[in-house]
Design a protein around this motif. Structure first.
Motif, mmCIF file in Angstrom:
data_model
loop_
_atom_site.group_PDB
_atom_site.id
_atom_site.type_symbol
_atom_site.label_atom_id
_atom_site.label_comp_id
_atom_site.label_asym_id
_atom_site.label_seq_id
_atom_site.Cartn_x
_atom_site.Cartn_y
_atom_site.Cartn_z
ATOM 1 N N LEU A 246 5.356 -2.626 15.486
ATOM 2 C CA LEU A 246 6.356 -2.285 14.490
ATOM 3 C C LEU A 246 5.928 -2.838 13.128
ATOM 4 O O LEU A 246 5.378 -3.940 13.046
ATOM 5 C CB LEU A 246 7.713 -2.892 14.853
ATOM 6 N N SER A 247 6.196 -2.089 12.080
ATOM 7 C CA SER A 247 5.969 -2.610 10.737
ATOM 8 C C SER A 247 7.018 -3.671 10.423
ATOM 9 O O SER A 247 8.019 -3.793 11.125
ATOM 10 C CB SER A 247 6.056 -1.468 9.713
ATOM 11 N N CYS A 248 6.784 -4.424 9.361
ATOM 12 C CA CYS A 248 7.679 -5.519 8.998
ATOM 13 C C CYS A 248 8.453 -5.197 7.718
ATOM 14 O O CYS A 248 7.916 -4.610 6.789
ATOM 15 C CB CYS A 248 6.886 -6.803 8.787
ATOM 16 N N SER A 249 9.711 -5.620 7.708
ATOM 17 C CA SER A 249 10.535 -5.452 6.527
ATOM 18 C C SER A 249 11.164 -6.784 6.158
ATOM 19 O O SER A 249 11.025 -7.778 6.871
ATOM 20 C CB SER A 249 11.614 -4.387 6.772
ATOM 21 N N LEU A 250 11.879 -6.800 5.039
ATOM 22 C CA LEU A 250 12.483 -8.032 4.557
ATOM 23 C C LEU A 250 13.704 -7.711 3.708
ATOM 24 O O LEU A 250 13.791 -6.634 3.119
ATOM 25 C CB LEU A 250 11.477 -8.861 3.758
ATOM 26 N N GLY A 251 14.664 -8.620 3.687
ATOM 27 C CA GLY A 251 15.858 -8.372 2.887
ATOM 28 C C GLY A 251 16.821 -9.534 2.934
ATOM 29 O O GLY A 251 16.853 -10.300 3.899
ATOM 30 N N SER A 252 17.613 -9.663 1.887
ATOM 31 C CA SER A 252 18.553 -10.774 1.777
ATOM 32 C C SER A 252 19.835 -10.542 2.562
ATOM 33 O O SER A 252 20.521 -11.490 2.931
ATOM 34 C CB SER A 252 18.909 -11.005 0.306
#
Length: 286
Positions: A246-252
């Motif tokens: 899986l690709s990686c994501s990021l968020g607050s």
């Protein structure tokens, strides 16, 4: 995107769902905090995006604004959220799906109000509705009202005492499957991201199972960098993403100004990670 590290935040909320800033206010805050690539991902609605785009384009230094939505799903009786990024908000399949989600939210919100009423807490539904305005009523709106009325010191304690599984105001979710949500996201040309995998109070074994089954259902990426997490948590999630391709994501997962969550804060981009914006599906999306 290039190899240059660009401050990116791909998970946030406005007053269109359970956030406390309007879309315009949220865009302004993101710009103030130095965010360059930004996604608004309200719960089961894209209603805030038109205002956000209008305000963003009128700004002297606009963000790269990604159209998104956070979709609620059911997995083994748990509420599991999928962040959809780069969706075509006017795609018929997505429009129809989100209309149904709003109906399900309305049913659940009314039942929560009824359960609280039976427990002697009167006016909760009306109070939550006042907070929600034109948005669908969520547990977050109930939490704000209950905290204001003194049923707990703050919203987190409201969830623990009244809205969490097994508590007075808890109503089991009525969402559809992860696979169905992912299919709709893909029909709308978007990328399906598993939101905050460590946020569902699951054991390590169950988190691994969730991530595996999310991938098997067609998922594309998972959030591995959050505004609040330990280095070990981040490393473990990155390892899980690699294990499941899986690709990686990021968020607050920003909802309102506070001392513990801020737009863009602590959203590190470790080297050697395959980010969602580097994925084929992202690059093929509009």
């Amino acid at each position: 995107m290039t190899d240059e590290i660009i401050l990116t935040d791909l998970h946030s909320h406005t007053t269109a769902s359970d956030g406390q800033l309007t879309p315009s206010e949220l865009i302004e805050r993101a710009i103030e905090k130095g965010v360059k690539v930004f996604a608004i991902t309200d719960h089961d609605t894209t209603d805030g995006l038109a205002e956000a785009h209008a305000y963003n384009q009128a700004h002297e230094t606009p963000l790269t604004l990604i159209d998104g939505v956070e979709i609620s799903t059911r997995w083994n009786s748990f509420d599991i959220h999928i962040v959809a990024l780069k969706v075509a908000v006017d795609h018929p399949a997505l429009v129809s799906f989100l209309e149904n989600q709003r109906s399900l939210r309305s049913e659940r919100a009314k039942e929560i109000g009824e359960r609280l009423h039976k427990a002697g807490i009167e006016g909760a539904y009306e109070g939550a509705k006042e907070y929600a305005g034109d948005a669908a009523i969520s547990r977050g709106h109930y939490a704000r009202w209950l905290a204001e009325k003194g049923y707990a010191t703050h919203t987190a304690n409201v969830f623990k005492r009244y809205l969490a599984r097994g508590k007075t105001g808890y109503v089991p979710n009525n969402w559809g499957s992860m696979a169905n949500a992912i299919d709709v996201i893909h029909q709308a040309g978007g990328v399906a991201v598993l939101a905050h995998p460590n946020g569902y109070k699951l054991s390590a074994k169950w988190v691994k199972r969730l991530v595996r089954e999310f991938k098997e259902a067609g998922g594309d990426a998972m959030e591995v960098v959050l505004g609040q997490q330990t280095i070990d948590d981040r490393s473990q999630l990155i390892a899980l993403s690699v294990l499941n391709n899986l690709s990686c994501s990021l968020g607050s997962d920003f909802h309102f100004p506070s001392s513990w969550i801020e737009l863009g804060r602590n959203l590190f981009q470790p080297q050697g990670v395959h980010w969602v914006w580097q994925s084929k599906r992202w690059m093929e999306a509009k």
